[in-house]
Design an enzyme around this catalytic site. Structure first.
Site, PDB file in Angstrom:
ATOM      1  N   GLY A  58     -17.241   2.733  -1.515  1.00 56.52           N
ATOM      2  CA  GLY A  58     -18.031   3.960  -1.465  1.00 56.52           C
ATOM      3  C   GLY A  58     -19.378   3.872  -2.149  1.00 56.52           C
ATOM      4  N   ALA A 115     -18.220  -1.330  -0.508  1.00 56.20           N
ATOM      5  CA  ALA A 115     -18.109  -1.446  -1.965  1.00 56.20           C
ATOM      6  C   ALA A 115     -17.414  -0.206  -2.527  1.00 56.20           C
ATOM      7  CB  ALA A 115     -19.477  -1.655  -2.608  1.00 56.20           C
ATOM      8  N   SER A 130     -13.186  -3.644   1.649  1.00 57.38           N
ATOM      9  CA  SER A 130     -14.169  -3.006   0.757  1.00 57.38           C
ATOM     10  C   SER A 130     -15.598  -3.245   1.254  1.00 57.38           C
ATOM     11  CB  SER A 130     -14.016  -3.525  -0.678  1.00 57.38           C
ATOM     12  OG  SER A 130     -12.776  -3.141  -1.223  1.00 57.38           O
ATOM     13  N   PRO A 131     -15.845  -3.072   2.564  1.00 54.02           N
ATOM     14  CA  PRO A 131     -17.188  -3.337   3.105  1.00 54.02           C
ATOM     15  C   PRO A 131     -18.244  -2.353   2.634  1.00 54.02           C
ATOM     16  CG  PRO A 131     -15.840  -2.269   4.758  1.00 54.02           C
ATOM     17  CD  PRO A 131     -14.928  -2.575   3.599  1.00 54.02           C
ATOM     18  N   LEU A 177     -21.906   2.083  -1.583  1.00 55.19           N
ATOM     19  CA  LEU A 177     -23.036   1.853  -0.692  1.00 55.19           C
ATOM     20  C   LEU A 177     -23.264   2.984   0.308  1.00 55.19           C
ATOM     21  CD1 LEU A 177     -22.556  -1.961   0.043  1.00 55.19           C
ATOM     22  CD2 LEU A 177     -24.448  -0.903  -1.214  1.00 55.19           C
ATOM     23  N   TYR A 233       0.845  -1.196   0.000  1.00 59.30           N
ATOM     24  CA  TYR A 233       0.000   0.000   0.000  1.00 59.30           C
ATOM     25  C   TYR A 233       0.882   1.248   0.000  1.00 59.30           C
ATOM     26  CZ  TYR A 233      -3.946  -2.994   1.404  1.00 59.30           C
ATOM     27  OH  TYR A 233      -4.919  -3.962   1.478  1.00 59.30           O
TER      28      TYR A 233
END
Length: 369
Positions: free
Chosen positions: A260, A258, A255-256, A262, A100
Protein backbone atom coordinates in the site's frame (compact mmCIF):
# COMPACT_ATOMS: atom_id res chain seq x y z
CA UNK A 1 -15.67 -17.37 -21.01
CA UNK A 2 -19.28 -16.69 -20.13
CA UNK A 3 -18.87 -13.57 -18.03
CA UNK A 4 -20.95 -10.45 -17.55
CA UNK A 5 -19.04 -7.19 -17.29
CA UNK A 6 -20.20 -3.92 -15.77
CA UNK A 7 -19.51 -0.40 -16.99
CA UNK A 8 -17.38 0.07 -13.90
CA UNK A 9 -15.02 -2.62 -15.06
CA UNK A 10 -14.68 -1.12 -18.48
CA UNK A 11 -13.78 2.23 -16.96
CA UNK A 12 -11.00 0.48 -15.06
CA UNK A 13 -9.51 -0.78 -18.32
CA UNK A 14 -10.06 2.51 -20.14
CA UNK A 15 -7.41 5.20 -20.34
CA UNK A 16 -10.10 7.81 -19.89
CA UNK A 17 -12.22 8.38 -16.83
CA UNK A 18 -15.17 9.75 -18.80
CA UNK A 19 -18.26 7.68 -17.81
CA UNK A 20 -19.40 5.25 -20.52
CA UNK A 21 -22.71 5.91 -22.23
CA UNK A 22 -25.39 3.37 -21.30
CA UNK A 23 -26.24 2.66 -24.91
CA UNK A 24 -22.80 1.18 -25.55
CA UNK A 25 -22.55 -0.84 -22.34
CA UNK A 26 -22.44 -4.15 -24.18
CA UNK A 27 -19.66 -2.90 -26.44
CA UNK A 28 -17.71 -1.78 -23.40
CA UNK A 29 -18.12 -5.21 -21.82
CA UNK A 30 -16.86 -6.89 -24.98
CA UNK A 31 -13.81 -4.62 -24.99
CA UNK A 32 -13.02 -5.60 -21.40
CA UNK A 33 -13.33 -9.30 -22.23
CA UNK A 34 -11.03 -8.92 -25.22
CA UNK A 35 -8.45 -7.02 -23.20
CA UNK A 36 -8.37 -9.68 -20.50
CA UNK A 37 -8.05 -12.51 -23.00
CA UNK A 38 -5.27 -10.78 -24.93
CA UNK A 39 -3.38 -10.15 -21.71
CA UNK A 40 -3.22 -13.86 -20.78
CA UNK A 41 0.27 -15.33 -20.58
CA UNK A 42 1.74 -18.80 -20.12
CA UNK A 43 3.27 -19.55 -16.74
CA UNK A 44 6.84 -20.50 -17.52
CA UNK A 45 7.17 -23.63 -19.60
CA UNK A 46 3.85 -25.04 -18.41
CA UNK A 47 0.64 -25.18 -20.42
CA UNK A 48 -1.18 -23.05 -17.85
CA UNK A 49 -2.36 -19.66 -19.12
CA UNK A 50 -3.29 -16.93 -16.66
CA UNK A 51 -4.24 -13.27 -16.76
CA UNK A 52 -1.26 -10.92 -16.79
CA UNK A 53 -2.27 -9.72 -13.36
CA UNK A 54 -3.68 -11.80 -10.51
CA UNK A 55 -5.23 -11.18 -7.11
CA UNK A 56 -3.53 -12.08 -3.83
CA UNK A 57 -5.80 -13.48 -1.09
CA UNK A 58 -3.34 -13.12 1.81
CA UNK A 59 -5.64 -10.76 3.69
CA UNK A 60 -8.77 -12.91 3.35
CA UNK A 61 -9.57 -14.33 6.76
CA UNK A 62 -6.28 -13.14 8.26
CA UNK A 63 -6.09 -11.55 11.70
CA UNK A 64 -2.35 -11.77 12.30
CA UNK A 65 -1.11 -9.15 9.82
CA UNK A 66 -4.12 -7.64 8.04
CA UNK A 67 -7.60 -6.47 9.03
CA UNK A 68 -6.37 -4.80 12.23
CA UNK A 69 -6.43 -8.16 14.00
CA UNK A 70 -10.18 -8.49 13.49
CA UNK A 71 -12.41 -10.39 11.06
CA UNK A 72 -16.17 -9.96 10.73
CA UNK A 73 -19.07 -10.39 8.31
CA UNK A 74 -18.45 -6.98 6.76
CA UNK A 75 -14.90 -7.93 5.79
CA UNK A 76 -16.13 -11.31 4.58
CA UNK A 77 -18.61 -9.63 2.23
CA UNK A 78 -15.91 -7.23 1.06
CA UNK A 79 -13.60 -10.14 0.20
CA UNK A 80 -16.42 -11.85 -1.70
CA UNK A 81 -17.05 -8.64 -3.62
CA UNK A 82 -13.33 -8.40 -4.42
CA UNK A 83 -13.45 -11.92 -5.86
CA UNK A 84 -16.54 -11.34 -7.98
CA UNK A 85 -15.44 -7.90 -9.17
CA UNK A 86 -12.07 -9.28 -10.23
CA UNK A 87 -13.74 -11.89 -12.40
CA UNK A 88 -16.22 -9.33 -13.76
CA UNK A 89 -13.23 -7.23 -14.81
CA UNK A 90 -11.43 -10.15 -16.45
CA UNK A 91 -8.86 -10.93 -13.74
CA UNK A 92 -9.20 -14.65 -13.03
CA UNK A 93 -5.95 -15.68 -11.28
CA UNK A 94 -6.15 -15.91 -7.47
CA UNK A 95 -3.23 -16.73 -5.19
CA UNK A 96 -3.62 -18.10 -1.68
CA UNK A 97 -1.74 -20.41 0.72
CA UNK A 98 -2.54 -22.93 3.41
CA UNK A 99 -1.19 -20.59 6.11
CA UNK A 100 -3.20 -17.53 5.04
CA UNK A 101 -5.92 -17.02 7.61
CA UNK A 102 -5.29 -20.46 9.09
CA UNK A 103 -5.14 -21.27 12.82
CA UNK A 104 -1.36 -21.75 12.54
CA UNK A 105 -1.13 -18.10 11.45
CA UNK A 106 -3.65 -16.89 14.03
CA UNK A 107 -6.27 -16.31 11.36
CA UNK A 108 -10.04 -16.22 11.69
CA UNK A 109 -10.81 -18.49 8.73
CA UNK A 110 -8.65 -20.13 6.08
CA UNK A 111 -8.19 -18.08 2.92
CA UNK A 112 -8.31 -21.36 0.99
CA UNK A 113 -11.73 -22.10 2.47
CA UNK A 114 -13.02 -18.68 1.49
CA UNK A 115 -11.58 -18.87 -2.02
CA UNK A 116 -13.08 -22.34 -2.49
CA UNK A 117 -16.46 -21.11 -1.29
CA UNK A 118 -16.37 -18.01 -3.51
CA UNK A 119 -15.40 -20.09 -6.55
CA UNK A 120 -18.12 -22.67 -5.95
CA UNK A 121 -20.80 -20.01 -5.57
CA UNK A 122 -19.63 -18.23 -8.72
CA UNK A 123 -19.64 -21.45 -10.74
CA UNK A 124 -23.17 -22.20 -9.58
CA UNK A 125 -24.26 -18.93 -11.18
CA UNK A 126 -22.02 -19.32 -14.21
CA UNK A 127 -20.78 -22.89 -14.86
CA UNK A 128 -18.51 -21.72 -17.68
CA UNK A 129 -16.52 -19.21 -15.68
CA UNK A 130 -12.76 -19.79 -15.67
CA UNK A 131 -10.89 -19.38 -12.40
CA UNK A 132 -7.18 -20.18 -11.99
CA UNK A 133 -6.26 -20.93 -8.38
CA UNK A 134 -2.72 -20.98 -7.01
CA UNK A 135 -1.90 -22.08 -3.48
CA UNK A 136 1.21 -22.97 -1.48
CA UNK A 137 2.79 -25.64 0.69
CA UNK A 138 4.20 -24.44 4.02
CA UNK A 139 7.69 -25.89 4.51
CA UNK A 140 7.27 -26.29 8.27
CA UNK A 141 10.24 -27.81 10.15
CA UNK A 142 8.39 -31.01 11.04
CA UNK A 143 7.37 -31.71 7.46
CA UNK A 144 9.87 -34.07 5.91
CA UNK A 145 10.04 -35.67 2.48
CA UNK A 146 7.98 -35.81 -0.65
CA UNK A 147 4.91 -37.37 0.93
CA UNK A 148 4.45 -34.34 3.18
CA UNK A 149 3.87 -32.26 0.06
CA UNK A 150 1.16 -34.59 -1.22
CA UNK A 151 -0.52 -34.76 2.20
CA UNK A 152 -0.57 -30.97 2.53
CA UNK A 153 -1.81 -30.58 -1.03
CA UNK A 154 -4.74 -32.91 -0.38
CA UNK A 155 -5.63 -30.79 2.65
CA UNK A 156 -5.57 -27.66 0.48
CA UNK A 157 -7.70 -29.34 -2.18
CA UNK A 158 -10.26 -30.28 0.47
CA UNK A 159 -10.48 -26.70 1.73
CA UNK A 160 -10.67 -25.36 -1.83
CA UNK A 161 -13.25 -28.04 -2.74
CA UNK A 162 -11.25 -28.98 -5.83
CA UNK A 163 -9.84 -32.17 -7.27
CA UNK A 164 -6.95 -30.34 -8.96
CA UNK A 165 -5.31 -26.97 -8.36
CA UNK A 166 -3.89 -24.87 -11.19
CA UNK A 167 -0.58 -23.90 -9.54
CA UNK A 168 1.00 -25.43 -6.43
CA UNK A 169 4.03 -23.68 -4.95
CA UNK A 170 6.53 -24.27 -2.17
CA UNK A 171 5.94 -21.22 0.04
CA UNK A 172 9.56 -20.91 1.21
CA UNK A 173 12.74 -23.04 1.22
CA UNK A 174 12.82 -25.90 3.68
CA UNK A 175 15.13 -25.63 6.68
CA UNK A 176 16.24 -29.26 6.38
CA UNK A 177 16.58 -29.35 2.60
CA UNK A 178 14.43 -29.11 -0.50
CA UNK A 179 15.01 -32.20 -2.63
CA UNK A 180 12.17 -34.12 -1.02
CA UNK A 181 9.81 -31.17 -1.45
CA UNK A 182 10.72 -30.79 -5.12
CA UNK A 183 10.14 -34.52 -5.61
CA UNK A 184 6.75 -33.98 -4.00
CA UNK A 185 5.89 -31.28 -6.55
CA UNK A 186 6.80 -33.69 -9.34
CA UNK A 187 4.65 -36.40 -7.77
CA UNK A 188 1.72 -33.98 -7.57
CA UNK A 189 1.96 -33.31 -11.31
CA UNK A 190 2.22 -37.00 -12.18
CA UNK A 191 -0.75 -37.83 -9.95
CA UNK A 192 -2.89 -35.23 -11.70
CA UNK A 193 -3.41 -33.17 -8.55
CA UNK A 194 -1.94 -29.97 -10.07
CA UNK A 195 -1.60 -28.43 -13.51
CA UNK A 196 1.66 -26.59 -12.83
CA UNK A 197 4.18 -26.22 -10.01
CA UNK A 198 6.32 -23.39 -8.70
CA UNK A 199 8.33 -22.11 -5.76
CA UNK A 200 8.29 -18.95 -3.68
CA UNK A 201 11.01 -16.89 -1.99
CA UNK A 202 13.71 -18.92 -3.71
CA UNK A 203 17.20 -17.54 -4.31
CA UNK A 204 18.89 -17.89 -7.70
CA UNK A 205 20.86 -20.94 -6.51
CA UNK A 206 17.84 -22.75 -5.09
CA UNK A 207 15.78 -21.78 -8.11
CA UNK A 208 18.26 -23.38 -10.50
CA UNK A 209 18.44 -26.52 -8.34
CA UNK A 210 14.67 -26.89 -8.33
CA UNK A 211 14.47 -26.24 -12.06
CA UNK A 212 17.08 -28.89 -12.88
CA UNK A 213 15.60 -31.46 -10.50
CA UNK A 214 12.16 -31.18 -12.09
CA UNK A 215 13.61 -31.02 -15.60
CA UNK A 216 15.02 -34.54 -15.16
CA UNK A 217 11.43 -35.74 -14.83
CA UNK A 218 10.27 -33.69 -17.81
CA UNK A 219 8.33 -31.28 -15.58
CA UNK A 220 8.72 -27.51 -16.01
CA UNK A 221 9.16 -25.22 -13.03
CA UNK A 222 6.48 -22.67 -13.88
CA UNK A 223 7.10 -19.84 -11.43
CA UNK A 224 8.99 -18.26 -8.56
CA UNK A 225 6.90 -15.96 -6.37
CA UNK A 226 8.97 -13.26 -4.70
CA UNK A 227 8.66 -9.85 -3.11
CA UNK A 228 9.04 -7.37 -5.97
CA UNK A 229 7.95 -3.78 -6.37
CA UNK A 230 9.26 -0.45 -7.60
CA UNK A 231 10.86 0.20 -4.19
CA UNK A 232 11.87 -3.40 -3.48
CA UNK A 233 13.88 -4.61 -6.46
CA UNK A 234 15.99 -7.30 -4.81
CA UNK A 235 15.05 -9.81 -7.56
CA UNK A 236 16.84 -7.54 -10.04
CA UNK A 237 19.90 -7.29 -7.80
CA UNK A 238 20.36 -10.87 -6.59
CA UNK A 239 20.07 -12.63 -9.97
CA UNK A 240 16.56 -14.05 -9.43
CA UNK A 241 14.88 -12.00 -12.18
CA UNK A 242 17.68 -12.77 -14.64
CA UNK A 243 17.54 -16.49 -13.81
CA UNK A 244 13.76 -16.53 -14.30
CA UNK A 245 14.16 -14.89 -17.70
CA UNK A 246 16.96 -17.24 -18.71
CA UNK A 247 15.18 -20.44 -17.64
CA UNK A 248 11.72 -19.44 -18.81
CA UNK A 249 10.25 -19.25 -15.30
CA UNK A 250 7.54 -16.66 -14.65
CA UNK A 251 8.23 -14.28 -11.77
CA UNK A 252 5.09 -13.76 -9.70
CA UNK A 253 5.42 -10.52 -7.76
CA UNK A 254 3.84 -10.36 -4.32
CA UNK A 255 3.55 -7.07 -2.41
CA UNK A 256 3.74 -5.24 -5.78
CA UNK A 257 2.32 -2.10 -4.17
CA UNK A 258 4.75 -2.32 -1.24
CA UNK A 259 1.77 -3.21 0.94
CA UNK A 260 0.00 0.00 0.00
CA UNK A 261 2.93 2.39 0.38
CA UNK A 262 3.03 3.08 -3.38
CA UNK A 263 -0.69 3.77 -3.84
CA UNK A 264 -0.54 7.42 -2.82
CA UNK A 265 -2.91 6.70 0.07
CA UNK A 266 -0.30 7.18 2.77
CA UNK A 267 1.75 10.23 3.74
CA UNK A 268 4.28 11.06 6.49
CA UNK A 269 1.29 12.12 8.61
CA UNK A 270 -0.83 9.12 7.68
CA UNK A 271 1.18 5.90 7.76
CA UNK A 272 -0.15 2.31 7.44
CA UNK A 273 -1.65 0.71 10.53
CA UNK A 274 -0.60 -2.51 12.24
CA UNK A 275 2.72 -4.23 11.50
CA UNK A 276 3.14 -2.28 8.27
CA UNK A 277 3.58 0.89 10.31
CA UNK A 278 6.92 -0.42 11.59
CA UNK A 279 8.20 -0.67 8.02
CA UNK A 280 6.62 2.36 6.39
CA UNK A 281 7.45 4.92 9.04
CA UNK A 282 6.90 8.71 8.77
CA UNK A 283 10.62 9.06 7.95
CA UNK A 284 10.39 6.54 5.12
CA UNK A 285 7.19 8.04 3.73
CA UNK A 286 8.89 11.44 3.70
CA UNK A 287 11.72 10.06 1.53
CA UNK A 288 9.15 8.33 -0.68
CA UNK A 289 7.02 11.42 -1.37
CA UNK A 290 8.92 12.78 -4.44
CA UNK A 291 8.54 9.39 -6.14
CA UNK A 292 4.84 9.24 -5.27
CA UNK A 293 4.35 12.72 -6.69
CA UNK A 294 6.01 11.74 -9.97
CA UNK A 295 3.93 8.57 -10.18
CA UNK A 296 0.80 10.68 -9.80
CA UNK A 297 1.96 13.05 -12.56
CA UNK A 298 2.61 10.20 -14.98
CA UNK A 299 -0.74 8.63 -14.11
CA UNK A 300 -2.59 11.85 -14.87
CA UNK A 301 -1.26 11.70 -18.42
CA UNK A 302 -2.88 8.29 -18.92
CA UNK A 303 -5.99 8.87 -16.84
CA UNK A 304 -4.63 6.29 -14.38
CA UNK A 305 -4.23 6.13 -10.63
CA UNK A 306 -0.84 5.74 -8.89
CA UNK A 307 -1.77 2.12 -8.10
CA UNK A 308 -2.34 1.38 -11.77
CA UNK A 309 0.92 3.05 -12.78
CA UNK A 310 2.96 1.08 -10.25
CA UNK A 311 1.41 -2.24 -11.29
CA UNK A 312 1.93 -1.41 -14.95
CA UNK A 313 5.59 -0.71 -14.18
CA UNK A 314 5.94 -4.33 -13.07
CA UNK A 315 4.05 -5.69 -16.07
CA UNK A 316 6.44 -3.67 -18.27
CA UNK A 317 9.38 -5.67 -16.88
CA UNK A 318 8.11 -8.63 -18.95
CA UNK A 319 7.82 -12.17 -17.58
CA UNK A 320 6.29 -10.71 -14.41
CA UNK A 321 2.76 -11.31 -13.08
CA UNK A 322 1.93 -9.01 -10.15
CA UNK A 323 -0.61 -10.21 -7.58
CA UNK A 324 -1.81 -7.24 -5.50
CA UNK A 325 -4.06 -8.06 -2.59
CA UNK A 326 -7.68 -6.95 -3.02
CA UNK A 327 -9.76 -6.54 0.11
CA UNK A 328 -12.85 -5.12 -1.59
CA UNK A 329 -14.42 -4.55 -4.98
CA UNK A 330 -13.13 -1.01 -5.35
CA UNK A 331 -9.53 -2.20 -5.09
CA UNK A 332 -10.16 -5.11 -7.46
CA UNK A 333 -11.67 -2.80 -10.08
CA UNK A 334 -8.74 -0.42 -9.80
CA UNK A 335 -6.22 -3.25 -10.22
CA UNK A 336 -7.87 -4.32 -13.47
CA UNK A 337 -7.03 -0.91 -14.93
CA UNK A 338 -3.33 -1.67 -14.66
CA UNK A 339 -3.38 -3.80 -17.83
CA UNK A 340 -4.34 -3.08 -21.41
CA UNK A 341 -1.91 -0.16 -21.77
CA UNK A 342 1.81 0.43 -21.19
CA UNK A 343 4.20 2.99 -19.77
CA UNK A 344 6.89 4.18 -22.16
CA UNK A 345 10.41 2.86 -21.75
CA UNK A 346 11.55 6.32 -20.67
CA UNK A 347 8.90 6.41 -17.95
CA UNK A 348 9.83 2.94 -16.75
CA UNK A 349 13.47 3.91 -16.43
CA UNK A 350 12.73 7.29 -14.87
CA UNK A 351 10.72 5.66 -12.09
CA UNK A 352 13.42 3.05 -11.52
CA UNK A 353 16.05 5.79 -11.30
CA UNK A 354 14.03 7.81 -8.78
CA UNK A 355 13.28 4.70 -6.71
CA UNK A 356 16.99 3.80 -6.65
CA UNK A 357 17.68 6.93 -4.65
CA UNK A 358 15.47 5.67 -1.82
CA UNK A 359 16.88 3.27 0.75
CA UNK A 360 15.01 -0.02 0.14
CA UNK A 361 12.50 -1.34 2.62
CA UNK A 362 13.12 -4.47 4.65
CA UNK A 363 12.14 -7.71 2.96
CA UNK A 364 11.24 -11.06 4.43
CA UNK A 365 13.85 -13.18 6.24
CA UNK A 366 12.82 -16.33 4.35
CA UNK A 367 14.69 -14.96 1.36
CA UNK A 368 17.93 -15.64 3.25
CA UNK A 369 17.24 -19.33 3.94
Amino acid sequence: MALQFSNACFSAFSRSRVPAVRAVASENASAAVKTAEEEKVKLGGSDLKVTRLGIGAWSWGDTSYWNNFDWDDRKLKAAKTAFDTSIDCGITLFDTAEVYGSPMALGAISSETLLGRFTKERKQRDPNVEVAIATKFAALPWRLGRQSVISALKGSLARLELSCVDLYQLHWPGIWGNQGYIDGLGDAVEQGLVKAVGVSNYSEKRLREAYNQLKKRGIPLASNQVNYSLIYRLPEENGVKAACDELGITLIAYSPLAQGALTGKYTPNNTPSGPRGRIYTPEFMTRLQPLINRIKEIGEGYGKTPTQVVLNWLVAQENVVPIPGARDGIQAEEFAGAVGWRLTNDEVEELRSMASEIKPVIGFPVEKL
